[in-house]
Design a protein around this motif. Structure first.
Motif, PDB file in Angstrom:
ATOM      1  N   ASP A 305       0.856  -1.188   0.000  1.00  0.00           N
ATOM      2  CA  ASP A 305       0.000   0.000   0.000  1.00  0.00           C
ATOM      3  C   ASP A 305       0.891   1.237   0.000  1.00  0.00           C
ATOM      4  O   ASP A 305       1.915   1.280   0.691  1.00  0.00           O
ATOM      5  N   SER A 306       0.523   2.213  -0.772  1.00  0.00           N
ATOM      6  CA  SER A 306       1.319   3.434  -0.845  1.00  0.00           C
ATOM      7  C   SER A 306       0.426   4.607  -1.227  1.00  0.00           C
ATOM      8  O   SER A 306      -0.672   4.419  -1.779  1.00  0.00           O
ATOM      9  N   THR A 307       0.915   5.795  -0.951  1.00  0.00           N
ATOM     10  CA  THR A 307       0.191   7.007  -1.322  1.00  0.00           C
ATOM     11  C   THR A 307       1.185   8.151  -1.408  1.00  0.00           C
ATOM     12  O   THR A 307       2.287   8.083  -0.842  1.00  0.00           O
ATOM     13  N   VAL A 308       0.815   9.189  -2.114  1.00  0.00           N
ATOM     14  CA  VAL A 308       1.629  10.396  -2.236  1.00  0.00           C
ATOM     15  C   VAL A 308       0.850  11.546  -1.614  1.00  0.00           C
ATOM     16  O   VAL A 308      -0.322  11.773  -1.961  1.00  0.00           O
ATOM     17  N   TYR A 309       1.485  12.239  -0.687  1.00  0.00           N
ATOM     18  CA  TYR A 309       0.826  13.357  -0.010  1.00  0.00           C
ATOM     19  C   TYR A 309       1.811  14.510   0.109  1.00  0.00           C
ATOM     20  O   TYR A 309       2.850  14.395   0.764  1.00  0.00           O
ATOM     21  N   LYS A 310       1.511  15.606  -0.591  1.00  0.00           N
ATOM     22  CA  LYS A 310       2.344  16.808  -0.567  1.00  0.00           C
ATOM     23  C   LYS A 310       3.815  16.483  -0.810  1.00  0.00           C
ATOM     24  O   LYS A 310       4.700  16.867  -0.036  1.00  0.00           O
ATOM     25  N   ASN A 311       4.082  15.760  -1.880  1.00  0.00           N
ATOM     26  CA  ASN A 311       5.445  15.396  -2.315  1.00  0.00           C
ATOM     27  C   ASN A 311       6.148  14.409  -1.390  1.00  0.00           C
ATOM     28  O   ASN A 311       7.356  14.203  -1.504  1.00  0.00           O
ATOM     29  N   PHE A 312       5.406  13.787  -0.481  1.00  0.00           N
ATOM     30  CA  PHE A 312       5.949  12.716   0.348  1.00  0.00           C
ATOM     31  C   PHE A 312       5.392  11.386  -0.150  1.00  0.00           C
ATOM     32  O   PHE A 312       4.189  11.273  -0.433  1.00  0.00           O
ATOM     33  N   ASN A 313       6.256  10.384  -0.243  1.00  0.00           N
ATOM     34  CA  ASN A 313       5.833   9.046  -0.652  1.00  0.00           C
ATOM     35  C   ASN A 313       5.745   8.158   0.582  1.00  0.00           C
ATOM     36  O   ASN A 313       6.746   7.937   1.258  1.00  0.00           O
ATOM     37  N   LEU A 314       4.543   7.656   0.858  1.00  0.00           N
ATOM     38  CA  LEU A 314       4.338   6.810   2.033  1.00  0.00           C
ATOM     39  C   LEU A 314       4.088   5.380   1.585  1.00  0.00           C
ATOM     40  O   LEU A 314       3.275   5.133   0.683  1.00  0.00           O
ATOM     41  N   PHE A 315       4.785   4.432   2.224  1.00  0.00           N
ATOM     42  CA  PHE A 315       4.681   3.021   1.879  1.00  0.00           C
ATOM     43  C   PHE A 315       4.309   2.214   3.120  1.00  0.00           C
ATOM     44  O   PHE A 315       4.699   2.536   4.238  1.00  0.00           O
ATOM     45  N   SER A 316       3.554   1.139   2.875  1.00  0.00           N
ATOM     46  CA  SER A 316       3.164   0.253   3.976  1.00  0.00           C
ATOM     47  C   SER A 316       3.111  -1.172   3.465  1.00  0.00           C
ATOM     48  O   SER A 316       2.696  -1.428   2.325  1.00  0.00           O
ATOM     49  N   GLN A 317       3.554  -2.114   4.306  1.00  0.00           N
ATOM     50  CA  GLN A 317       3.497  -3.525   3.928  1.00  0.00           C
ATOM     51  C   GLN A 317       2.076  -4.068   4.028  1.00  0.00           C
ATOM     52  O   GLN A 317       1.741  -5.050   3.388  1.00  0.00           O
ATOM     53  N   LYS A 318       1.256  -3.425   4.856  1.00  0.00           N
ATOM     54  CA  LYS A 318      -0.159  -3.764   4.948  1.00  0.00           C
ATOM     55  C   LYS A 318      -0.939  -2.514   4.611  1.00  0.00           C
ATOM     56  O   LYS A 318      -0.388  -1.552   4.079  1.00  0.00           O
ATOM     57  N   LYS A 319      -2.206  -2.505   4.919  1.00  0.00           N
ATOM     58  CA  LYS A 319      -2.996  -1.306   4.668  1.00  0.00           C
ATOM     59  C   LYS A 319      -2.469  -0.162   5.521  1.00  0.00           C
ATOM     60  O   LYS A 319      -2.216  -0.330   6.710  1.00  0.00           O
ATOM     61  N   LEU A 320      -2.311   1.014   4.917  1.00  0.00           N
ATOM     62  CA  LEU A 320      -1.780   2.174   5.616  1.00  0.00           C
ATOM     63  C   LEU A 320      -2.685   2.552   6.783  1.00  0.00           C
ATOM     64  O   LEU A 320      -3.875   2.804   6.601  1.00  0.00           O
ATOM     65  N   LYS A 321      -2.108   2.574   7.986  1.00  0.00           N
ATOM     66  CA  LYS A 321      -2.903   2.782   9.197  1.00  0.00           C
ATOM     67  C   LYS A 321      -2.931   4.237   9.666  1.00  0.00           C
ATOM     68  O   LYS A 321      -3.601   4.556  10.636  1.00  0.00           O
ATOM     69  N   TYR A 322      -2.170   5.097   8.995  1.00  0.00           N
ATOM     70  CA  TYR A 322      -2.035   6.458   9.480  1.00  0.00           C
ATOM     71  C   TYR A 322      -2.552   7.456   8.453  1.00  0.00           C
ATOM     72  O   TYR A 322      -2.396   7.265   7.245  1.00  0.00           O
ATOM     73  N   LYS A 323      -3.158   8.504   8.954  1.00  0.00           N
ATOM     74  CA  LYS A 323      -3.497   9.611   8.080  1.00  0.00           C
ATOM     75  C   LYS A 323      -2.196  10.245   7.609  1.00  0.00           C
ATOM     76  O   LYS A 323      -1.330  10.579   8.435  1.00  0.00           O
ATOM     77  N   PRO A 324      -2.007  10.414   6.302  1.00  0.00           N
ATOM     78  CA  PRO A 324      -0.708  10.905   5.805  1.00  0.00           C
ATOM     79  C   PRO A 324      -0.236  12.189   6.482  1.00  0.00           C
ATOM     80  O   PRO A 324       0.951  12.325   6.800  1.00  0.00           O
ATOM     81  N   LYS A 325      -1.138  13.125   6.741  1.00  0.00           N
ATOM     82  CA  LYS A 325      -0.741  14.406   7.341  1.00  0.00           C
ATOM     83  C   LYS A 325      -0.106  14.222   8.711  1.00  0.00           C
ATOM     84  O   LYS A 325       0.840  14.939   9.068  1.00  0.00           O
ATOM     85  N   SER A 326      -0.595  13.263   9.489  1.00  0.00           N
ATOM     86  CA  SER A 326      -0.058  13.061  10.836  1.00  0.00           C
ATOM     87  C   SER A 326       1.397  12.610  10.802  1.00  0.00           C
ATOM     88  O   SER A 326       2.151  12.863  11.743  1.00  0.00           O
ATOM     89  N   ILE A 327       1.806  11.947   9.709  1.00  0.00           N
ATOM     90  CA  ILE A 327       3.197  11.502   9.580  1.00  0.00           C
ATOM     91  C   ILE A 327       4.034  12.579   8.907  1.00  0.00           C
ATOM     92  O   ILE A 327       5.130  12.920   9.369  1.00  0.00           O
ATOM     93  N   THR A 328       3.539  13.150   7.827  1.00  0.00           N
ATOM     94  CA  THR A 328       4.338  14.128   7.072  1.00  0.00           C
ATOM     95  C   THR A 328       4.562  15.416   7.859  1.00  0.00           C
ATOM     96  O   THR A 328       5.555  16.107   7.630  1.00  0.00           O
ATOM     97  N   ASP A 329       3.659  15.728   8.794  1.00  0.00           N
ATOM     98  CA  ASP A 329       3.882  16.909   9.631  1.00  0.00           C
ATOM     99  C   ASP A 329       5.139  16.768  10.483  1.00  0.00           C
ATOM    100  O   ASP A 329       5.712  17.769  10.920  1.00  0.00           O
TER     101      ASP A 329
END
Length: 855
Positions: A305-329
């Motif tokens: 699982d992966s997503t792009v949020y404000k030029n950040f690439n987030l990857f997860s081995q399972k379903k992403l459990k975090y809201k992207p903003k909470s990590i990228t902040d």
């Protein structure tokens, strides 16, 4: 009396033994005990700590000029086993006699007992062997002294030493240093081969540590090397290291002057068997990849699982459990921005502060897609902590009120509870304790109990309906804390229920600075047993009972017609009601002074038994220069301002709420508190070396009631005395003013406190301290009218009490056990002329037990 005389005799005997010790008892023949180091610079004696620290040998430590540890060591038998065995070698029959009534095994084990062996091991480890003058170490000290002056610009320094014999087996080492003239920087030139670095240097040249006219100091060159490295690495120079910086110091044909040339060569690297050089490159970040559930234990990682949020690439081995903003902040490394060390540090700090991941790992690699090879891919590896964790703690506690307590707390922590990196903690706690300050007719040891439930939700951002990034940027690591709590206290007293709730915002404006804004902090205190007031507050009861015996004529208020003591609650309430209403017949007319005293007793009862509702807003700021736990030269400043009830009054007035018969507003049929409160706390420590520390603290606090209140709630008032305050008085046992602490729990709404300590090492982990505490509490701008208790002018500063004494502390590394004995040096409660040193004796002293240092 017999026990006291025995202790005094034992103390005198031990003192005589220690004082009778020969300091040179274990100094070998032909050698000298080092009693003093004397350092002279150009013939003048210098006592600077920096110079003394260069010496390889220091005299044995002293306590108030006495070599305690040396003499303890000299008391020890260095070979207790051999001494014990020698007793039986010289007298075999003695061994046989002891074996008959102890057994041979027990006789052998007796040699390992504390009396024969343990006490000597204790004396050896606690003591200190004699420091014997060693010429090799003295020669090394000379080299150290010369080096110290050389790195501070004295290039022609010379030094000699001389050993003088004082008396039998004692000596002094005299060091004579001739530094010559210091060298000063004449000119500074640069040779930076990489143009990009040369531009970066020129941009920040004004903050250099090396300037013409300054005295040469090696420390300045090290600071300049670190400054340049930090500047370059925070602006893209990924491969730059301090070893690329060299300084050429030219003193040829110069008189006490030096020309400095800063040299920075190109980047060098290995390729095959050869070394190549090229100009340094300034790297930009081409991608920021965040791996949210990385596992170092797995050889192959499969991110599904992966997503792009404000030029950040987030990857997860399972379903992403975090809201992207909470990590990228929490990530300050930005795409298309230059590589910077400080961004890596800040990102690591913020992610660690979330408390939902283990310590993060951040790595960089060259982006092979960039043909110029000037791009880096930032990889942030996050290892999640367990979503649920259970905690169990058992604590032994001590406070100003509770002499001894045992606490048990059970907590459950839920991480990432709303998928926004939030942390929810639910904790239940219970405590039983012993207090001598509470009424205890059954003489129970455990006479205090409390249990409670607390819920805390930590949100790693400012929770507001509008964006606060411009006011509090995310680099300040902001967070929101929402709390709800309930506690019930049961004791031989009033018993209380305490409901709390609040929303607070926390952030760190700069390193070692913290700020906290409590949007609201609510507290509701409900007294469960107010009828028990006069059983708890014995001083108030005794005063009221004496008035009753003089004036009361109602026999139903007495427990019996002989003693004529007021019955609690019927008798006390009835007598007060009769006096204040003036509707009863008394044995004699009540004087105005006694009437005011009875009214004052009733006002205090109403204040301390009233249920309190507090809705407060506050701001707290603190700043410290303390670098780490070992830093003993620092200061800490903390200030707080709090306002309570203002919002409720504004709402009541704007909505035309009705006032009660007393002219006050109510919420939930309860008068709420209204006041403004401010505090200033300053702590300063000085490290005098050799584990000698001077600590100083000053505190000022004042809470002024207004509007809906004419007094401060008990939970927000101040008290004086106790193990962390003025240690010559018991908790709540000092003040207000010169009143003499006539009540059981003396409190007021203004406080001044000043304390100083001189801390020193006695032996090993045992520390000592000499201290002085000054301060008091007063009533100001409230409903207390007693002149002795109130502060009306600066002349009332004469009521500041002074306590002094000494203490022993044992350092267990993770905490310090502390005993302080305080003596009343100046007691403002005594009549003028009997305030100084009239109670400076053991019978009026106070022994305090505490955990860790008081400040």
């Amino acid at each position: 009396m017999k026990k006291i005389s025995t202790k005094i005799t034992a103390f005198i005997v031990i003192s005589i033994l220690i004082c009778a010790c020969n300091a040179v008892k274990r100094v070998p023949d032909g050698q000298l005990l080092l009693t003093k180091n004397e350092i002279r610079v150009d013939g003048k004696i210098i006592k600077e700590e920096k110079l003394s620290n260069q010496l390889y040998q220091q005299p044995n430590t002293t306590l108030l000029g006495y070599r305690l540890r040396l003499n303890l060591y000299n008391l020890a038998n260095l070979n207790p086993d051999s001494t014990y065995q020698a007793k039986f070698v010289n007298d075999p029959e003695k061994y046989n006699r002891k074996s008959k009534w102890l057994s041979a095994k027990q006789v052998d084990r007796l040699g390992q007992s504390f009396f024969y062996n343990g006490i000597h091991n204790f004396l050896k480890t606690t003591g200190e062997p004699p420091v014997v003058i060693d010429q090799d170490r003295t020669t090394k000290s000379i080299l150290r002294l010369k080096y110290y002056y050389f790195i501070n610009g004295y290039f022609n320094v010379s030094a000699i030493y001389k050993i003088d014999t004082l008396n039998f087996k004692k000596g002094i080492v005299k060091y004579d240093i001739f530094p010559g003239n210091a060298f000063f920087i004449d000119s500074v030139q640069t040779s930076i081969l990489t143009p990009a670095l040369d531009s970066l240097y020129a941009r920040n040249k004004a903050s250099t540590f090396i300037k013409p006219g300054l005295q040469y100091k090696t420390e300045d060159f090290e600071n300049e090397r670190n400054r340049i490295t930090t500047n370059f690495r925070n602006n893209g120079a990924y491969y730059f290291q301090p070893n690329y910086i060299t300084f050429n110091i030219d003193t040829i044909n110069k008189v006490n002057k030096a020309n400095v040339t800063l040299l920075i060569n190109n980047y060098s690297y290995q390729e095959a068997d050869s070394t190549k050089t090229e100009p340094f490159k300034l790297y930009k970040i081409s991608d920021v990849n965040i791996y949210t559930d990385y596992s170092s234990s797995k050889e192959a990682l499969n991110f599904t699982d992966s997503t792009v949020y404000k030029n950040f690439n987030l990857f997860s081995q399972k379903k992403l459990k975090y809201k992207p903003k909470s990590i990228t902040d929490a990530v300050f490394i930005t795409k298309d921005g230059y590589y910077a060390d400080y961004k890596t540090v800040l990102t690591t700090r913020y992610l660690n502060n979330l408390k939902i991941f283990n310590y993060p790992s951040i790595q960089y690699e060259i982006d092979k897609r960039d043909s110029t090879a000037q791009s880096l891919i930032a990889k942030v590896y996050l290892i999640p902590r367990k979503k649920y964790s259970f905690g169990l703690n058992v604590d032994v506690t001590h406070s100003n009120i509770q002499d001894f307590g045992i606490g048990l707390s059970i907590s459950e922590t839920i991480r990432n509870v709303f998928n926004g990196a939030e942390t929810l903690e639910i904790a239940a706690r219970g405590n039983i304790g012993s207090s001598q300050d509470l009424a205890n007719p059954r003489n129970n040891f455990f006479n205090v109990s409390e249990y409670g439930l607390d819920v805390k939700l930590n949100i790693p951002r400012i929770l507001m309906p509008f964006n606060t990034d411009r006011i509090i940027p995310k680099s300040m690591i902001p967070s929101t804390l929402i709390t709800i709590g309930f506690a019930k206290q049961q004791n031989i007293g009033l018993d209380k229920e305490n409901f709390t709730g609040g929303v607070s915002y926390n952030w760190t404006p700069k390193v070692n600075r913290t700020a906290r804004f409590d949007l609201f902090n609510t507290q509701f205190v409900r007294n469960l047993n107010p009828r028990n007031y006069f059983n708890v507050y014995g001083s108030s009861y005794n005063a009221l009972n004496n008035f009753s015996k003089t004036y009361n004529s109602n026999l139903t208020y007495f427990d019996n017609p002989i003693d004529k003591n007021l019955i609690v609650e019927e008798g006390t309430a009835g007598f007060i009601r009769d006096v204040l209403s003036g509707s009863s017949t008394f044995l004699q007319p009540i004087t105005t002074a006694d009437f005011e005293s009875i009214r004052s007793i009733e006002e205090r009862r109403l204040r301390l038994t009233a249920n309190d509702f507090i809705l407060a807003t506050s701001f707290t700021f603190s700043k410290t220069t303390k670098k780490d736990m070992t830093d003993n030269t620092f200061y800490l400043f903390k200030t707080k301002i709090e306002s309570a009830g203002t919002i409720l009054t504004a709402f009541a007035e704007s909505t035309n709420q009705k006032q009660n018969s007393g002219g006050n507003y109510e919420i939930f049929n309860l008068e709420y508190a209204e006041y403004v409160k401010t505090e200033f706390d300053y702590i300063k420590h000085w490290d005098l070396s050799k584990e000698k520390i001077v600590a100083f603290r000053t505190f000022f606090g004042i809470a002024i009631p207004f509007g809906n209140s004419d007094y401060i709630p008990f939970s927000r008032s101040y008290f004086s005395g106790g193990s962390n305050d003025n240690r010559a008085w018991q908790p709540y046992g000092l003040g207000p003013g010169s009143s003499g602490a006539v009540d059981d729990f003396n409190e007021a709404n203004m406080k001044i406190a000043v304390s100083g300590e001189f801390r020193f090492k006695i032996a090993g982990s045992l520390k000592g301290a000499l201290f002085a505490d000054a301060g008091n509490i007063w009533n100001v701008l409230d409903n207390v009218i007693d002149e002795r208790s109130t502060f009306t002018s600066l002349s009332d500063l004469k009521d500041i009490a002074l306590g002094s004494g000494f203490g022993l502390r044992y350092d267990l590394s993770f905490f310090v056990i502390r005993f302080d004995l305080g003596f009343k040096t100046y007691n403002p409660a005594n009549e003028i002329g009997r305030r100084w040193f009239k109670e400076y004796n053991f019978s009026n002293s106070v022994l305090n037990f505490g955990i860790n240092y008081p400040f």
